[in-house]
Motif scaffolding. Structure first.
Motif, PDB file in Angstrom:
ATOM      1  N   GLU A  54       0.835  -1.208   0.000  1.00 47.57           N
ATOM      2  CA  GLU A  54       0.000   0.000   0.000  1.00 47.57           C
ATOM      3  C   GLU A  54       0.865   1.252   0.000  1.00 47.57           C
ATOM      4  O   GLU A  54       0.578   2.215  -0.720  1.00 47.57           O
ATOM      5  CB  GLU A  54      -0.940  -0.005   1.203  1.00 47.57           C
ATOM      6  N   PHE A  55       1.933   1.253   0.796  1.00 56.33           N
ATOM      7  CA  PHE A  55       2.836   2.403   0.839  1.00 56.33           C
ATOM      8  C   PHE A  55       3.451   2.648  -0.533  1.00 56.33           C
ATOM      9  O   PHE A  55       3.367   3.755  -1.077  1.00 56.33           O
ATOM     10  CB  PHE A  55       3.933   2.191   1.886  1.00 56.33           C
ATOM     11  N   GLY A  57       2.535   1.596  -3.424  1.00 62.79           N
ATOM     12  CA  GLY A  57       1.506   1.872  -4.418  1.00 62.79           C
ATOM     13  C   GLY A  57       0.991   3.299  -4.374  1.00 62.79           C
ATOM     14  O   GLY A  57       0.408   3.784  -5.340  1.00 62.79           O
ATOM     15  N   ALA A  58       1.205   3.996  -3.257  1.00 65.90           N
ATOM     16  CA  ALA A  58       0.727   5.371  -3.100  1.00 65.90           C
ATOM     17  C   ALA A  58       1.801   6.408  -3.440  1.00 65.90           C
ATOM     18  O   ALA A  58       1.540   7.614  -3.365  1.00 65.90           O
ATOM     19  CB  ALA A  58       0.220   5.590  -1.672  1.00 65.90           C
ATOM     20  N   ILE A  60       3.571   8.662  -5.798  1.00 69.28           N
ATOM     21  CA  ILE A  60       3.272   9.242  -7.112  1.00 69.28           C
ATOM     22  C   ILE A  60       4.558   9.548  -7.877  1.00 69.28           C
ATOM     23  O   ILE A  60       4.655   9.308  -9.065  1.00 69.28           O
ATOM     24  CB  ILE A  60       2.442  10.536  -6.940  1.00 69.28           C
ATOM     25  N   HIS A  87       3.838  11.404  -2.060  1.00 69.78           N
ATOM     26  CA  HIS A  87       2.877  10.364  -1.693  1.00 69.78           C
ATOM     27  C   HIS A  87       1.466  10.875  -1.971  1.00 69.78           C
ATOM     28  O   HIS A  87       1.177  12.052  -1.765  1.00 69.78           O
ATOM     29  CB  HIS A  87       3.051  10.059  -0.194  1.00 69.78           C
ATOM     30  N   ARG A  88       0.617  10.013  -2.442  1.00 67.55           N
ATOM     31  CA  ARG A  88      -0.760  10.377  -2.792  1.00 67.55           C
ATOM     32  C   ARG A  88      -1.489  11.059  -1.635  1.00 67.55           C
ATOM     33  O   ARG A  88      -2.216  12.029  -1.835  1.00 67.55           O
ATOM     34  CB  ARG A  88      -1.530   9.129  -3.235  1.00 67.55           C
ATOM     35  N   GLU A  89      -1.326  10.568  -0.415  1.00 69.73           N
ATOM     36  CA  GLU A  89      -2.049  11.113   0.732  1.00 69.73           C
ATOM     37  C   GLU A  89      -1.236  12.133   1.533  1.00 69.73           C
ATOM     38  O   GLU A  89      -1.803  13.055   2.117  1.00 69.73           O
ATOM     39  CB  GLU A  89      -2.482   9.976   1.660  1.00 69.73           C
ATOM     40  N   TRP A  90       0.078  11.973   1.598  1.00 70.72           N
ATOM     41  CA  TRP A  90       0.910  12.791   2.471  1.00 70.72           C
ATOM     42  C   TRP A  90       1.593  13.947   1.752  1.00 70.72           C
ATOM     43  O   TRP A  90       2.243  14.771   2.386  1.00 70.72           O
ATOM     44  CB  TRP A  90       1.974  11.951   3.159  1.00 70.72           C
TER      45      TRP A  90
END
Length: 117
Positions: A54-55, A57-58, A60, A87-90
């Motif tokens: 998951e890490f 994969g996120a 970018i 990172h997509r979220e961070w």
């Protein structure tokens, strides 16, 4: 790779080659416990594999990583890393992290990551 220096060097080299999951499969024990700072630990290779996938994969954009220092002790290693990625979220992350590994029978049984927010 019979020494801890050889094992941690190979693990780091695999990460630098973009083969972090290959390093995970090779060097992490089935019962590995991994922890980010003081958060709740993730227990077992299956749960940690999912967390790692998951890490990665996120991410970018990956601009770089490099080990700054490696320390070897009795059944333990520590690596100070510098990371730079988006990172997509961070968002943009450019920081230094220390990873502390405990080894047993040639595999990592516990790893804890220390970094600022």
């Amino acid at each position: 790779m019979s020494t801890l220096l050889g094992k941690i060097s190979d693990l780091n080299d695999l990460i630098l080659q973009g083969k972090a999951m290959e390093a995970f499969e090779r060097y992490y024990h089935e019962d590995v416990v991994m922890q980010e700072n003081e958060t709740k630990p993730t227990v077992g290779k299956t749960a940690n594999r999912k967390r790692e996938e998951e890490f990665f994969g996120a991410i970018i954009e990956f601009r770089g990583a490099r080990p700054l220092k490696v320390t070897i002790g009795e059944n333990s290693t520590m690596v100070e890393w510098h990371y730079d990625y988006t990172h997509r979220e961070w968002g943009v992350r450019n920081y230094t992290q220390v990873s502390v590994q405990e080894w047993k029978n040639g595999q990592i049984v516990r790893e804890k990551f220390y970094y600022g927010s």
